[in-house]
Design an enzyme around this catalytic site. Structure first.
Site, short mmCIF file in Angstrom:
data_model
loop_
_atom_site.label_atom_id
_atom_site.label_comp_id
_atom_site.label_asym_id
_atom_site.label_seq_id
_atom_site.Cartn_x
_atom_site.Cartn_y
_atom_site.Cartn_z
N CYS A 2 0.82 -1.20 0.00
CA CYS A 2 0.00 0.00 0.00
C CYS A 2 0.86 1.26 0.00
O CYS A 2 1.99 1.26 0.45
CB CYS A 2 -0.91 0.00 1.22
SG CYS A 2 -1.88 -1.50 1.41
N ARG A 27 3.06 1.37 -6.69
CA ARG A 27 3.08 0.25 -5.75
C ARG A 27 1.92 -0.70 -5.98
O ARG A 27 1.94 -1.84 -5.50
CB ARG A 27 3.05 0.78 -4.30
CG ARG A 27 4.25 1.62 -3.95
CD ARG A 27 4.14 2.20 -2.55
NE ARG A 27 4.35 1.18 -1.54
CZ ARG A 27 5.54 0.85 -1.04
NH1 ARG A 27 6.63 1.44 -1.50
NH2 ARG A 27 5.65 -0.07 -0.11
N TRP A 76 -4.16 -2.09 -1.39
CA TRP A 76 -4.19 -3.31 -2.19
C TRP A 76 -4.90 -4.36 -1.34
O TRP A 76 -4.42 -4.74 -0.29
CB TRP A 76 -2.77 -3.76 -2.53
CG TRP A 76 -2.71 -4.94 -3.46
CD1 TRP A 76 -2.69 -6.26 -3.13
CD2 TRP A 76 -2.68 -4.90 -4.88
NE1 TRP A 76 -2.63 -7.04 -4.25
CE2 TRP A 76 -2.63 -6.24 -5.33
CE3 TRP A 76 -2.69 -3.87 -5.82
CZ2 TRP A 76 -2.58 -6.57 -6.69
CZ3 TRP A 76 -2.64 -4.21 -7.17
CH2 TRP A 76 -2.59 -5.54 -7.58
N ASN A 102 -0.62 -0.63 6.20
CA ASN A 102 -0.03 -1.47 5.16
C ASN A 102 0.39 -2.78 5.82
O ASN A 102 0.99 -2.77 6.89
CB ASN A 102 1.19 -0.77 4.54
CG ASN A 102 1.87 -1.61 3.47
OD1 ASN A 102 1.30 -2.58 2.98
ND2 ASN A 102 3.08 -1.22 3.10
N GLY A 103 0.10 -3.91 5.18
CA GLY A 103 0.51 -5.20 5.71
C GLY A 103 -0.67 -6.05 6.12
O GLY A 103 -1.81 -5.81 5.73
N GLU A 483 13.65 -14.35 -17.86
CA GLU A 483 13.23 -12.97 -17.66
C GLU A 483 12.40 -12.48 -18.84
O GLU A 483 11.41 -11.75 -18.66
CB GLU A 483 14.45 -12.07 -17.45
CG GLU A 483 14.16 -10.58 -17.40
CD GLU A 483 13.27 -10.16 -16.25
OE1 GLU A 483 12.87 -8.97 -16.23
OE2 GLU A 483 12.94 -10.99 -15.38
N LYS A 487 8.62 -11.01 -18.36
CA LYS A 487 8.20 -9.68 -18.79
C LYS A 487 6.95 -9.76 -19.67
O LYS A 487 6.03 -8.97 -19.53
CB LYS A 487 9.32 -8.98 -19.57
CG LYS A 487 10.37 -8.35 -18.72
CD LYS A 487 9.81 -7.20 -17.90
CE LYS A 487 10.51 -7.06 -16.58
NZ LYS A 487 10.23 -8.08 -15.59
N GLU A 490 3.86 -10.79 -17.60
CA GLU A 490 3.50 -9.76 -16.64
C GLU A 490 2.61 -8.68 -17.25
O GLU A 490 1.65 -8.24 -16.63
CB GLU A 490 4.76 -9.07 -16.10
CG GLU A 490 5.44 -9.75 -14.94
CD GLU A 490 6.62 -8.95 -14.45
OE1 GLU A 490 6.74 -8.75 -13.24
OE2 GLU A 490 7.44 -8.50 -15.28
N HIS A 506 13.94 -32.87 -23.66
CA HIS A 506 13.52 -33.64 -22.49
C HIS A 506 12.06 -33.34 -22.12
O HIS A 506 11.65 -33.58 -20.99
CB HIS A 506 14.44 -33.34 -21.30
CG HIS A 506 15.85 -33.76 -21.52
ND1 HIS A 506 16.25 -35.09 -21.49
CD2 HIS A 506 16.96 -33.04 -21.83
CE1 HIS A 506 17.55 -35.15 -21.74
NE2 HIS A 506 18.00 -33.92 -21.95
N LYS A 609 4.28 -3.23 -7.12
CA LYS A 609 5.72 -3.03 -7.26
C LYS A 609 6.49 -3.56 -6.05
O LYS A 609 7.54 -4.16 -6.19
CB LYS A 609 6.01 -1.53 -7.44
CG LYS A 609 7.47 -1.21 -7.72
CD LYS A 609 7.91 -1.74 -9.05
CE LYS A 609 9.31 -1.37 -9.41
NZ LYS A 609 9.75 -2.02 -10.65
#
Length: 614
Positions: A2, A27, A76, A102-103, A483, A487, A490, A506, A609
Site C-alpha cells: 500500500c 506500488r 491493495w 499497510n501489511g 526474464e 516480462k 506480466e 527432455h 511493485k
C-alpha cells in the site's frame, strides 16, 4: 504494497496527500482515501474504491474542509474486496480517530472477537478496522495518542505499518512499523511520513530511516522515534539521491518506456566510483573483506526478476571468486531448513529493499550465523539495514511495476561484486579485460536501444494476437530467457515460458507446433564454439517442427541466419556481460506487444511493485 502518506505543517494537507499518493501509484492499489483535521479541529475523511482519479473527482464535487494535518492511503486488498467501505482510512472513537495500514495483522480474528464481545460494531471486512478500534479503546483510557499507539502495536502480530491521528491532538501524526516500510521526510516547519521517499521527495530530500519495531511521532517542529517499549531511538539520516523529476514520465508514453530508455544511465551510475586504477573496488565494502574470506559457499536469495539476475550473478561469482554459489527463491529458503553457518555468505537482491520474503530470508540467515550482504536500489530500506553490508544499484526510482532498469543494474552490481570478491580472495587479481567490458556496457545498451527498438516494436505489433511465446537460452542466456518470458506474461497476459535450451528434447519440444513463436538467446561463438553450435542445433530442431524462430545474436554471427525468421543483433561483449544487452530487446518486445493490445504496461493487473507481505 500500500501507499502511505502523512503530513503535519503549515500548508493545506489535501494537495500534499494526493500528490504523494500519485507518486506511490506504482506500488499497486485498488482504492484510495484521505483523512484531514481541519482548521476547526474536526476530522474529515473521504475514501473510494478504484483509482486515485475517482477520489480526486469525489473531492472536486464535494471538498473536505482543509487543514494542516492529514494522512492518505492507497490500498491493495488483502482482507475484504476493493470497496468504499473496505478502503482506508478507518475511523474509531466516534469518528475522531483515523488509521491507515499497510501489511497484514495476523491475529486480527482473535482481536476482532474480543472487541465484538465488548460491543464494538465493525463496518468493514478489514484487519485494519480492528487496529483502529483497539486504538480508539486505548485512547479513551489514556487520553494520549502516542501512549495508546504504543499499547496497541505491542498487541499486533504480523507485518504492518500503521499511521494514526486524532482530532483532539491536531498537528500530530504517529506511525509504527514492523516488517513493512516507513520513512520520515524532514522539512522546514513541516514533516512527512511515507511508505517510500517518493511520497515526499517533491518537498524534501532529507530523510530518516526508522527500524524494525519502532514508533515515530511527527509534529511541524519535531520528530520523535522510540521502540515499541517507549525507549528513545536514534533514527538513521540519509539524503535522497534523486529528485521529484526522476519519478515523472517527462513526455514518455509510459514509465516503462522511460525506464527501458534509462538503462544506459542506470548501469553507468551503478558502475560509477567503483573502478579504481583498473580494479573493481566497491567503496561501501571497504573494511568488509572478512565477509568474503573464510567462506566456502555463497547463497543468493531473491524473488521474481531479481532471482534471474541472481542466476547471472552465480556464473560471475563462481568464475571470478572461485566459490560455489546457489540461487534460492527467498520464499522457499527458510522453510526447508537449509544448512548454513558462519562459512556462508547470503546475498539478497531486492529493488525496493522491502520484499517481505527476501527480508525474512535475510533474518533467518543472520539468526543462523551466516554473513549477509544485500543488493538494493532504495535508500533507507529495511533489507540493507538488516544486512551486514549493502551494494546499492543507483538505478534511480523505478515506477513501472515490471522491472527493467533495476534488473540491468542488479546484474551490473553482481558483476561488480564478483570482481570485487575475486580481488579480495586473490582468485582474480587481473581484471583489466572485465573492467574494459564494464566501462563499455552503457554505450552498448544505448546502441541496442538505438538500432533495434523500431525493429523489435514492429515485430511485436505483428504478433499482437499471439497466444503463446517460448524463450530458450543456454549458460547466462538461460536466465535471460526466463526474464523475457516473465516480462511478457506480466504485462501482456499471454502464456510465455522460458527454458534452458538443453532441456528442449527432455519434454518442452512437445509444445512446438507450426507457427509457434520461439525466442532464442544465442551465445557468442567467440567464447564457446561448442555451446554456440549446440544452440544452433536447438534452433534447427524447433525450426524443423514449424516454429517461428526469433534469434537474439551478436553482430557478425552468420551461422544463425539460415535458421532464423528474425534476427535481433546485440554488440560484441564478454560472455558474462551479454545478458545485460540481450535482455533489452526482450523488454522492448513485451512492452510493444502489450501496448499493441491496448494494455497498461505500467500497472499490470494483480501485481504490485513492492511485495511487503509473504
Amino acid at each position: 504494497m500500500c501507499g502511505i502518506v502523512g503530513y503535519v505543517g503549515p500548508r493545506p494537507s489535501q494537495d500534499i496527500l494526493l500528490a504523494g499518493l500519485a507518486r506511490l501509484e506504482y506500488r499497486g492499489y485498488d482504492s484510495a482515501g484521505i483523512a484531514v483535521i481541519d482548521e476547526n479541529g474536526e476530522l474529515g475523511m473521504r475514501k473510494k474504491a478504484g483509482k486515485l482519479a475517482v477520489l480526486r473527482d469525489s473531492l472536486a464535487d464535494a471538498a473536505l474542509p482543509d487543514g494542516s494535518t492529514g494522512i492518505g492511503h492507497t490500498r491493495w486488498a488483502t482482507h475484504g474486496g476493493p470497496t468504499d467501505v473496505n478502503a482506508h482510512p478507518h475511523l474509531a472513537d466516534d469518528g475522531r480517530l483515523a488509521v491507515i495500514h499497510n501489511g497484514i495483522i495476523e491475529n486480527f480474528s482473535v482481536l476482532r472477537g474480543e472487541l465484538a464481545e465488548a460491543g464494538v460494531t465493525f463496518l468493514s471486512e478489514t484487519d485494519t478496522e480492528v487496529a483502529a478500534a483497539l486504538l480508539g479503546q486505548e485512547y479513551r483510557r489514556s487520553g494520549d495518542l502516542a501512549t495508546a499507539f504504543q499499547s496497541v502495536v505491542n498487541r499486533l502480530e504480523g507485518a504492518f505499518t500503521l499511521l494514526a491521528m486524532h482530532q483532539d491532538q491536531p498537528g500530530l501524526v504517529v506511525g509504527a512499523r514492523r516488517n513493512s516500510p516507513l520513512v520520515i521526510g524532514l522539512g522546514e516547519g513541516e514533516n512527512f511520513l511515507g511508505s517510500d521517499v517518493a511520497a515526499f521527495v517533491e518537498h524534501t530530500r532529507s530523510a530518516l530511516a526508522i527500524g524494525q519495531d519502532q514508533i515515530v511521532a511527527i509534529t511541524p517542529s519535531e520528530v520523535t522515534v522510540t521502540d515499541f517499549d517507549g525507549n528513545a531511538v536514534e533514527a538513521q539520516p540519509f539524503e535522497v539521491s534523486w529528485d521529484a523529476a526522476a519519478a515523472e514520465k517527462g513526455g514518455w508514453s509510459s514509465f516503462m518506456a522511460k525506464e527501458v530508455a534509462e538503462q544506459p544511465e542506470a548501469v553507468a551510475n551503478t558502475i560509477r566510483g567503483r573502478i579504481q586504477e583498473g580494479q573493481v573496488i566497491i567503496p561501501e565494502l571497504d573494511g568488509s573483506d572478512d565477509l568474503f574470506t573464510g567462506i566456502n559457499r555463497v547463497i543468493i536469495t531473491a524473488c521474481g526478476t531479481a532471482s534471474y539476475a541472481a542466476l547471472v550473478g552465480k556464473y560471475a561469482i563462481e568464475q571470478w571468486a572461485r566459490v560455489p554459489v546457489d540461487v534460492e527463491l527467498a520464499h522457499e529458503f527458510r522453510y526447508r531448513d537449509p544448512v548454513i553457518g558462519d562459512d556462508t555468505l547470503v546475498v539478497s537482491i531486492s529493488q525496493s529493499g522491502e520484499t517481505m520474503d527476501t527480508l525474512m530470508a535475510v533474518k533467518y540467515a543472520r539468526e543462523r550465523g551466516a554473513r549477509t550482504l544485500s543488493v538494493c536500489n532504495t535508500q533507507g530500506a529495511t533489507i540493507p539495514r538488516e544486512s551486514d553490508a549493502v551494494v546499492y544499484t543507483h538505478a534511480g526510482p523505478e515506477v513501472a511495476v515490471a522491472s527493467t532498469k533495476a534488473f540491468s543494474a542488479q546484474i551490473t552490481a553482481l558483476l561488480l561484486l564478483g570482481l570485487h570478491m575475486g580481488r579480495v580472495r586473490g582468485t582474480h587479481a587481473d581484471a583489466t579485460t572485465e573492467v574494459a567490458e564494464l566501462q563499455s556496457l552503457s554505450d552498448k545498451i544505448a546502441q541496442v536501444l538505438s538500432e533495434e527498438q523500431e525493429h523489435v516494436s514492429q515485430l511485436a505489433g505483428w504478433m499482437a494476437d499471439t497466444r503463446s511465446v517460448l524463450f530458450l537460452g543456454r549458460h547466462v542466456g538461460y536466465p535471460i530467457a526466463l526474464e523475457g518470458a516473465l516480462k511478457l506474461k506480466e504485462i501482456s497476459y499471454i502464456h510465455a515460458e522460458g527454458f534452458a535450451a538443453g532441456e528442449l528434447k527432455h519434454g518442452p519440444i512437445a509444445l512446438i507446433e507450426a507457427g509457434q513463436p520461439v525466442f532464442v538467446i544465442v551465445p557468442s561463438p567467440r567464447h564457446s564454439s561448442l555451446i554456440h553450435s549446440k544452440v544452433v542445433s536447438n534452433i534447427q530442431e524447433i525450426r524443423a517442427r514449424g516454429a517461428r524462430v526469433i534469434v537474439v545474436a551478436e553482430e557478425g554471427d552468420a551461422a544463425v541466419l539460415p535458421f532464423a525468421d528474425e534476427v535481433i543483433r546485440i554488440p560484441l561483449a564478454g560472455a558474462l556481460f551479454e545478458p545485460v544487452l540481450a535482455v533489452v530487446p526482450l523488454q522492448i518486445f513485451a512492452m510493444a506487444l502489450a501496448t499493441a493490445k491496448g494494455l497498461d504496461v505500467d500497472q499490470p493487473r494483480n501485481l504490485a511493485k513492492s511485495v511487503t507481505v509473504e
